[in-house]
Design a protein around this motif. Structure first.
Motif, PDB file in Angstrom:
ATOM      1  N   ARG A  96       4.902   3.141  14.082  1.00 23.81           N
ATOM      2  CA  ARG A  96       4.603   4.577  14.159  1.00 23.81           C
ATOM      3  C   ARG A  96       4.618   5.225  12.775  1.00 23.81           C
ATOM      4  NH1 ARG A  96       9.960   7.377  16.989  1.00 23.81           N
ATOM      5  NH2 ARG A  96      11.567   6.330  15.756  1.00 23.81           N
ATOM      6  N   LEU A  97       5.024   4.454  11.768  1.00 21.94           N
ATOM      7  CA  LEU A  97       5.066   4.974  10.404  1.00 21.94           C
ATOM      8  C   LEU A  97       3.749   4.647   9.708  1.00 21.94           C
ATOM      9  CD1 LEU A  97       8.739   4.122   9.393  1.00 21.94           C
ATOM     10  CD2 LEU A  97       7.847   6.086  10.676  1.00 21.94           C
ATOM     11  N   ASN A  98       2.740   5.415  10.033  1.00 24.86           N
ATOM     12  CA  ASN A  98       1.399   5.212   9.488  1.00 24.86           C
ATOM     13  C   ASN A  98       1.270   5.783   8.078  1.00 24.86           C
ATOM     14  OD1 ASN A  98       0.500   4.036  11.916  1.00 24.86           O
ATOM     15  ND2 ASN A  98       0.104   6.044  12.814  1.00 24.86           N
ATOM     16  N   GLY A  99       0.086   5.651   7.520  1.00 24.50           N
ATOM     17  CA  GLY A  99      -0.166   6.149   6.177  1.00 24.50           C
ATOM     18  C   GLY A  99      -0.185   7.655   6.071  1.00 24.50           C
ATOM     19  N   HIS A 100      -0.285   8.340   7.226  1.00 23.90           N
ATOM     20  CA  HIS A 100      -0.201   9.799   7.273  1.00 23.90           C
ATOM     21  C   HIS A 100       0.692  10.179   8.450  1.00 23.90           C
ATOM     22  CE1 HIS A 100      -3.943   9.116   4.991  1.00 23.90           C
ATOM     23  NE2 HIS A 100      -3.610  10.227   4.362  1.00 23.90           N
ATOM     24  N   HIS A 142      -0.729  12.078   2.483  1.00 25.92           N
ATOM     25  CA  HIS A 142      -0.810  10.708   1.978  1.00 25.92           C
ATOM     26  C   HIS A 142       0.510  10.243   1.364  1.00 25.92           C
ATOM     27  CE1 HIS A 142      -2.140  13.526  -1.140  1.00 25.92           C
ATOM     28  NE2 HIS A 142      -1.676  12.680  -2.037  1.00 25.92           N
ATOM     29  N   THR A 143       1.436  11.170   1.099  1.00 24.73           N
ATOM     30  CA  THR A 143       2.760  10.787   0.584  1.00 24.73           C
ATOM     31  C   THR A 143       3.755  10.654   1.738  1.00 24.73           C
ATOM     32  OG1 THR A 143       3.309  13.104   0.093  1.00 24.73           O
ATOM     33  CG2 THR A 143       2.332  11.809  -1.673  1.00 24.73           C
ATOM     34  N   ALA A 144       3.264  10.185   2.873  1.00 24.80           N
ATOM     35  CA  ALA A 144       4.065  10.089   4.091  1.00 24.80           C
ATOM     36  C   ALA A 144       5.307   9.227   3.924  1.00 24.80           C
ATOM     37  CB  ALA A 144       3.201   9.528   5.221  1.00 24.80           C
ATOM     38  N   ALA A 150       0.856  -1.194   0.000  1.00 26.74           N
ATOM     39  CA  ALA A 150       0.000   0.000   0.000  1.00 26.74           C
ATOM     40  C   ALA A 150       0.883   1.232   0.000  1.00 26.74           C
ATOM     41  CB  ALA A 150      -0.924   0.007   1.218  1.00 26.74           C
ATOM     42  N   GLY A 151       0.290   2.356  -0.379  1.00 28.67           N
ATOM     43  CA  GLY A 151       1.015   3.621  -0.410  1.00 28.67           C
ATOM     44  C   GLY A 151       0.479   4.516  -1.499  1.00 28.67           C
TER      45      GLY A 151
END
Length: 269
Positions: A97-101, A68-70, A26-27
């Motif tokens: 801790r590295l979520n999608g945002h 969203h481009t986290a 995902a991403g």
């Protein structure tokens, strides 16, 4: 870093971003590829930041409004020393801790939570205004997407920045011409963006946002009023079959596509 070093770093960040998105399944890889040159120039040349003291009061502020481009931001922060590079392997994993945002309460170097579009620029304007009120010398930078500029909150913020004379604020619009599901022109065509910003009293520059030799001087410029860089970029930049394809907004490459993309990015290193 000099221009050639920045270009090499941007290619390394693109490759690691690709690996992380593929592993996570995902991403938002298209918009990540378009904005990476800007992030690289900011963190390795322009921003006054302190990885060992991420909350240093004198640091420059950076807001990734297109949250969203986290993943691109996480990779850049890791390369800059804000978090361990091996942690990128946990992107989107349970309890990571590295979520999608980006989450400022979990990830060092993240100034504010972003994700709901149209929020980052108003927050950044608050940061710039706070610096004016307190006499602080930091500069505030914010990156938005071009589709995000359809949000009315951004234009209210743009008016406020001009009213307050925020010459300590730089807005970068990642103008890759595509948003989720359609082109900008087919959704709510805001282009050309430059005269719209100028009509609100901003100084505006237009650059090739994937050409480091144009990105760096534009970011280093200081204006006497709020300043916007309209960065013309390519969705999926650096990967041939992704470039300027709307379906790569949040599509994930399959194994064959991943190997092609990895080879193309590896050739560039």
């Amino acid at each position: 870093m000099e221009i050639n070093e920045l270009e090499r770093m941007a290619r390394a960040i693109r490759r690691r971003d690709l690996e992380a998105v593929y592993a996570a399944g995902a991403g938002h890889i298209g918009g990540e590829m378009s904005v990476i040159d800007i992030l690289t120039a900011l963190y390795f040349r322009v921003l006054k930041v302190y990885p060992d003291q991420p909350k240093h009061p004198g640091r420059d502020r950076f807001v990734l409004s297109k949250g969203h481009t986290a993943c691109a931001l996480y990779v850049t922060l890791a390369k800059r020393g804000f978090l361990p590079e091996e942690e990128i392997a946990t992107f989107l994993a349970p309890h990571s801790r590295l979520n999608g945002h980006p989450n400022c309460n979990k990830v060092p170097g993240v100034e504010t939570n972003t994700g709901p579009l149209g929020h980052g620029l108003p927050v950044a304007i608050g940061m710039a205004k706070a610096a004016k009120l307190s006499g602080a010398g930091y500069h505030t930078y914010v990156v938005t997407g071009d589709g995000e500029m359809q949000e009315g909150s951004n234009w209210e913020a743009i008016m406020a920045a001009a009213q307050f004379g925020l010459d300590n604020l730089t807005l970068v619009i990642d103008h890759n011409r595509f948003q989720q599901g359609a082109s900008l022109a087919d959704t709510n065509g805001l282009a050309p963006l430059r005269p719209r910003l100028e009509a609100f009293g901003w100084e505006v520059a237009e650059i090739n946002g994937n050409a480091m030799a144009e990105v760096v001087p534009a970011l280093e410029h200081r204006a006497s009023r709020p300043y916007c860089i309209v960065a013309h970029t390519n969705k999926g930049h650096g990967i041939s079959f992704m470039q300027d394809r709307v379906d790569w907004h949040h599509k994930v490459p399959n194994k064959d596509q991943y190997e092609i993309a990895l080879a193309e990015l590896s050739e560039a290193l």
